[in-house]
Design a protein around this motif. Structure first.
Motif, PDB file in Angstrom:
ATOM      1  N   ILE A 193       0.567  -0.739   0.065  1.00 26.48           N
ATOM      2  CA  ILE A 193      -0.310   0.066   0.216  1.00 26.48           C
ATOM      3  C   ILE A 193       0.821   1.145   0.069  1.00 26.48           C
ATOM      4  CG2 ILE A 193      -1.889  -1.148   1.317  1.00 26.48           C
ATOM      5  CD1 ILE A 193      -0.885   0.336   3.703  1.00 26.48           C
ATOM      6  N   PRO A 194       0.348   2.576  -1.205  1.00 27.76           N
ATOM      7  CA  PRO A 194       1.081   3.076  -0.408  1.00 27.76           C
ATOM      8  C   PRO A 194       1.049   4.114   1.236  1.00 27.76           C
ATOM      9  CG  PRO A 194      -0.637   3.944  -1.439  1.00 27.76           C
ATOM     10  CD  PRO A 194      -1.538   2.489  -0.956  1.00 27.76           C
ATOM     11  N   GLY A 195       2.423   4.165   1.541  1.00 26.29           N
ATOM     12  CA  GLY A 195       2.736   4.792   2.812  1.00 26.29           C
ATOM     13  C   GLY A 195       1.748   5.756   4.265  1.00 26.29           C
ATOM     14  N   ALA A 196       0.995   6.623   3.007  1.00 23.05           N
ATOM     15  CA  ALA A 196      -0.056   7.580   3.340  1.00 23.05           C
ATOM     16  C   ALA A 196      -1.249   6.720   3.259  1.00 23.05           C
ATOM     17  CB  ALA A 196      -0.545   9.029   2.565  1.00 23.05           C
ATOM     18  N   LYS A 197      -1.251   5.634   3.306  1.00 26.84           N
ATOM     19  CA  LYS A 197      -2.659   4.524   3.803  1.00 26.84           C
ATOM     20  C   LYS A 197      -2.712   3.519   5.718  1.00 26.84           C
ATOM     21  CE  LYS A 197      -4.965   6.779   0.127  1.00 26.84           C
ATOM     22  NZ  LYS A 197      -5.922   6.943   0.470  1.00 26.84           N
ATOM     23  N   MET A 198      -0.625   3.981   5.269  1.00 27.31           N
ATOM     24  CA  MET A 198      -1.121   2.586   6.560  1.00 27.31           C
ATOM     25  C   MET A 198      -1.871   2.959   8.152  1.00 27.31           C
ATOM     26  SD  MET A 198       2.715   2.008   8.165  1.00 27.31           S
ATOM     27  CE  MET A 198       3.242   1.349   9.623  1.00 27.31           C
ATOM     28  N   SER A 199      -2.019   3.805   8.281  1.00 25.93           N
ATOM     29  CA  SER A 199      -3.005   4.656   9.418  1.00 25.93           C
ATOM     30  C   SER A 199      -4.047   3.872   8.804  1.00 25.93           C
ATOM     31  CB  SER A 199      -3.181   5.390  10.122  1.00 25.93           C
ATOM     32  OG  SER A 199      -2.305   5.656  10.540  1.00 25.93           O
ATOM     33  N   LEU A 200      -5.324   4.119   7.969  1.00 27.55           N
ATOM     34  CA  LEU A 200      -6.256   3.491   7.646  1.00 27.55           C
ATOM     35  C   LEU A 200      -6.230   1.531   7.257  1.00 27.55           C
ATOM     36  CD1 LEU A 200      -8.762   3.556   5.865  1.00 27.55           C
ATOM     37  CD2 LEU A 200      -8.053   3.899   3.703  1.00 27.55           C
ATOM     38  N   ALA A 201      -5.127   1.698   6.566  1.00 28.55           N
ATOM     39  CA  ALA A 201      -4.499   0.072   6.614  1.00 28.55           C
ATOM     40  C   ALA A 201      -4.872  -0.751   7.820  1.00 28.55           C
ATOM     41  CB  ALA A 201      -3.710  -0.445   5.513  1.00 28.55           C
ATOM     42  N   MET A 202      -4.181  -0.292   8.480  1.00 28.05           N
ATOM     43  CA  MET A 202      -3.546  -1.028   9.978  1.00 28.05           C
ATOM     44  C   MET A 202      -5.351  -1.148  10.605  1.00 28.05           C
ATOM     45  SD  MET A 202      -0.371   0.781  11.998  1.00 28.05           S
ATOM     46  CE  MET A 202       0.861   0.683  10.974  1.00 28.05           C
ATOM     47  N   GLU A 203      -6.416   0.030  10.520  1.00 29.42           N
ATOM     48  CA  GLU A 203      -7.511  -0.295  11.320  1.00 29.42           C
ATOM     49  C   GLU A 203      -8.226  -0.809  10.246  1.00 29.42           C
ATOM     50  OE1 GLU A 203      -9.321   3.017  13.243  1.00 29.42           O
ATOM     51  OE2 GLU A 203      -7.127   4.772  13.250  1.00 29.42           O
TER      52      GLU A 203
END
Length: 290
Positions: free
Chosen positions: A263-273
């Motif tokens: 995933i793009p790094g900026a989407k990390m928090s979204l992906a984690m949740e």
């Protein structure tokens, strides 16, 4: 593993970014009304900062063999006992290690590099969240991983990990860059022996990979931003993950292998949740009735 009192562990090296994952869990817990007991691995260091410095000053030959990564420098018997007691009864004993950024603790009179007294965990919690160095440790003497229901690894590319550690420890903890580099080098044997093997036991690994030049991490660097990186997410049990849904919801994501999402790094928090939220709910839904 289905338990009445589940344990989640976020494991990774110093500077890896485990606190980012812990923060994602905290947001989920608040949103879902989950009462969690929070435990940090540095609370189980054996020595205060001054005690460790004195030991190394008196025994310079130990500088390459005694680090916070090492079994010998931690109270892993107490950590294993905590996990055992929590998994069985939802109880246990813990303490806090004081960092320079712990303003409330410093105002209360504690010194950086020391510990608070041991105290009982809060009562009536739904689960325990551990964040630290040894959540997936297995040795001849200890099996911390045995007690963990969800083990999450945070392992950025090693150059990025070192850049992040140097940046944090110089800006937030008052160390010189040379001192941080010496610490990294002094811990290398323990890093290979005790930290890296844990990532083969994790249920999920989050690995941030920069898209900018970090060839020499010991030069002065700004930490690459989220937008300047990708995150490689590896799943041990991929059959439990709804990959089509994640690919549809996370723009510009793709599969690099059948068990690996990028995933793009900026989407990390979204992906984690999106990934961790359902797994936490499964742990709670599968608990034995109290």
């Amino acid at each position: 593993m289905s338990r009445e009192y589940p344990i989640i562990a976020v494991t990774g090296s110093s500077g890896a970014g485990t606190t980012t994952v812990e923060a994602a869990f905290e947001r989920m817990f608040t949103r879902q009304g989950i009462q969690a007991a929070f435990v940090h691995g540095d609370s189980f260091h054996k020595y205060t900062r001054d005690q460790l410095a004195q030991i190394l000053a008196e025994n310079p030959q130990q500088s390459d063999s005694l680090s916070h990564f090492a079994v010998e420098a931690n109270l892993l018997d107490k950590l294993e006992l905590l996990f055992h007691e929590y998994a069985a009864k939802g109880t246990g004993t813990y303490r806090h290690y004081i960092h320079a950024e712990d303003k409330d603790m410093l105002e209360a009179g504690y010194q950086v590099g020391t510990f608070t007294p041991w105290q009982p965990l809060p009562e009536n919690t739904d689960l325990l969240l551990y964040e630290g160095l040894h959540g997936g440790l297995v040795t001849q003497e200890y099996n911390i991983a045995h007690y963990v229901d969800l083990l999450v690894g945070v392992a950025p590319s090693v150059n990025l990990e070192w850049i992040q550690k140097i940046d944090r420890d110089t800006k937030m903890r008052g160390y010189s860059q040379e001192a941080v580099i010496d610490t990294i080098l002094g811990r290398m044997t323990d890093y290979v022996r005790y930290i890296l093997p844990q990532f083969s036991r994790t249920h999920i690994n989050f690995q941030r990979v920069p898209t900018v030049d970090t060839s020499n991490p010991f030069e002065q660097h700004e930490v690459p931003s989220d937008a300047e990186s990708f995150v490689v997410i590896r799943f041990r049990e991929s059959q439990r993950i709804d990959f089509p849904y994640l690919l549809a919801m996370i723009q510009d994501s793709f599969m690099s292998r059948p068990h690996t999402l990028v995933i793009p790094g900026a989407k990390m928090s979204l992906a984690m949740e999106m990934i961790l939220g359902p797994l936490v709910q499964d742990l709670l839904d599968n608990r034995r009735f109290r």
